[in-house]
Motif scaffolding. Sequence first.
Motif, PDB file in Angstrom:
ATOM      1  N   MET A 142       0.878  -1.198  -0.124  1.00 51.08           N
ATOM      2  CA  MET A 142      -0.177   0.014   0.207  1.00 51.08           C
ATOM      3  C   MET A 142       0.850   1.088  -0.027  1.00 51.08           C
ATOM      4  O   MET A 142       0.525   2.141  -0.617  1.00 51.08           O
ATOM      5  N   GLY A 143       1.878   1.219   0.908  1.00 56.15           N
ATOM      6  CA  GLY A 143       2.857   2.381   0.998  1.00 56.15           C
ATOM      7  C   GLY A 143       3.457   2.729  -0.595  1.00 56.15           C
ATOM      8  O   GLY A 143       3.498   3.816  -0.785  1.00 56.15           O
ATOM      9  N   LYS A 144       3.728   1.822  -1.242  1.00 60.25           N
ATOM     10  CA  LYS A 144       4.381   1.829  -2.661  1.00 60.25           C
ATOM     11  C   LYS A 144       3.464   2.489  -3.373  1.00 60.25           C
ATOM     12  O   LYS A 144       3.872   3.484  -4.105  1.00 60.25           O
ATOM     13  N   ILE A 145       2.393   2.085  -3.562  1.00 58.63           N
ATOM     14  CA  ILE A 145       1.280   2.509  -4.449  1.00 58.63           C
ATOM     15  C   ILE A 145       1.080   4.139  -3.873  1.00 58.63           C
ATOM     16  O   ILE A 145       0.799   5.263  -4.808  1.00 58.63           O
ATOM     17  N   LYS A 146       0.741   4.345  -2.596  1.00 53.50           N
ATOM     18  CA  LYS A 146       0.665   5.605  -2.112  1.00 53.50           C
ATOM     19  C   LYS A 146       1.808   6.490  -2.511  1.00 53.50           C
ATOM     20  O   LYS A 146       1.649   7.693  -2.935  1.00 53.50           O
TER      21      LYS A 146
ATOM     22  N   VAL B 223       7.463   9.452  -5.067  1.00 50.70           N
ATOM     23  CA  VAL B 223       8.355   8.709  -5.898  1.00 50.70           C
ATOM     24  C   VAL B 223       7.746   8.528  -7.157  1.00 50.70           C
ATOM     25  O   VAL B 223       6.501   8.425  -7.481  1.00 50.70           O
ATOM     26  N   PRO B 224       8.545   8.636  -8.400  1.00 51.11           N
ATOM     27  CA  PRO B 224       7.825   8.741  -9.578  1.00 51.11           C
ATOM     28  C   PRO B 224       7.029   7.257  -9.804  1.00 51.11           C
ATOM     29  O   PRO B 224       7.409   6.361  -9.547  1.00 51.11           O
TER      30      PRO B 224
ATOM     31  N   GLN C 276       5.601  -1.544 -11.084  1.00 53.56           N
ATOM     32  CA  GLN C 276       5.513  -1.805  -9.735  1.00 53.56           C
ATOM     33  C   GLN C 276       4.179  -1.585  -8.978  1.00 53.56           C
ATOM     34  O   GLN C 276       4.098  -1.960  -8.113  1.00 53.56           O
ATOM     35  N   VAL C 277       3.703  -0.340  -9.389  1.00 51.36           N
ATOM     36  CA  VAL C 277       2.272  -0.226  -8.736  1.00 51.36           C
ATOM     37  C   VAL C 277       1.309  -1.270  -8.992  1.00 51.36           C
ATOM     38  O   VAL C 277       0.650  -1.965  -8.137  1.00 51.36           O
TER      39      VAL C 277
ATOM     40  N   ALA D 148      -9.367   3.788  -6.676  1.00 52.26           N
ATOM     41  CA  ALA D 148      -9.547   2.537  -6.121  1.00 52.26           C
ATOM     42  C   ALA D 148      -8.665   2.494  -4.945  1.00 52.26           C
ATOM     43  O   ALA D 148      -9.203   1.874  -3.981  1.00 52.26           O
ATOM     44  N   PHE D 149      -7.675   2.881  -4.891  1.00 52.36           N
ATOM     45  CA  PHE D 149      -6.555   3.079  -3.788  1.00 52.36           C
ATOM     46  C   PHE D 149      -7.352   3.591  -2.485  1.00 52.36           C
ATOM     47  O   PHE D 149      -7.517   3.030  -1.424  1.00 52.36           O
TER      48      PHE D 149
END
Lengths: 150, 150
Positions: free
Chosen positions: B39-43, B51-52, B57-58, B132-133
């Motif tokens: 979740m943190g990566k998507i955020k 982060v670009p 990755q997402v 959606a997130f």
Amino acid sequence: MGGLSAALLLTSLASQAQLKPEEQVEIRQAGYQFMSWNMGKIKAQVIDGSVPYNQAQVSAAAQTIAAIANSGMGALYSPQTTREQFGEQTRLKAAFFENLEEAGKVGKNFAEAANQLASVAQGDNQASIKAAFGKVGQSCKACHDQFRAK
Amino acid sequence: MGGLSAALLLTSLASQAQLKPEEQVEIRQAGYQFMSWNMGKIKAQVIDGSVPYNQAQVSAAAQTIAAIANSGMGALYSPQTTREQFGEQTRLKAAFFENLEEAGKVGKNFAEAANQLASVAQGDNQASIKAAFGKVGQSCKACHDQFRAK
């Protein structure tokens, strides 16, 4: 694999800057523990037969293992997160970072085996699932033998 | 949801017999920790922009969250695994087992939201991913508000 996978691993390693070493250790252990639970479910249903085979459960377990394997766990490894710094808290050997080419190779083999298991588990051919499960286990062991302390 | 989801949850709860309570606590925490990392990566990439944005990755992160959400985590819950038995080791309130209908409902909402996020994350419409997130986050919060100790 060749230079490309090693390069990808290094890129992944480089992108971890925002995580502290202790977070890397905790999160990667969480990932392996959750995969282990799901491996255990498949083993019980397809290998041991100690639990009746349930196609949906086995498939869900296999999809979970594959998704975690493909989640970019390279970002959870850094030379500051080995047994040298963390003692009993981790079994990661420093040797991992002395042989990134091999580390990249075993990681790639693991992801490929996990993807194959996830693919066959969508069907209900238990012999195929058993074979694919065995290959995942072998790929786990290949890393443990080289890079995990006893 | 109705009686069906509650029945499924109870079935899932019943099939956990082989896990010890402390294993249930550990494995479910591993699952939530690994989801939290993803979740943190998507955020970072889609909400904060710290982060670009990297579509692969997402998407990988979203697939991981959905796979874990669909992995049968109900088997990791039992009335012997609440704060009453484990104190600070878990934040699970006993209220969870006093209201299984609602617990099943929040679990179902979470899985549906995670599946929707995984679906839109396969594309690169960041506005859709963001929406959606947000729904996944709301479904997390719905459970935390009711069943997780402060």
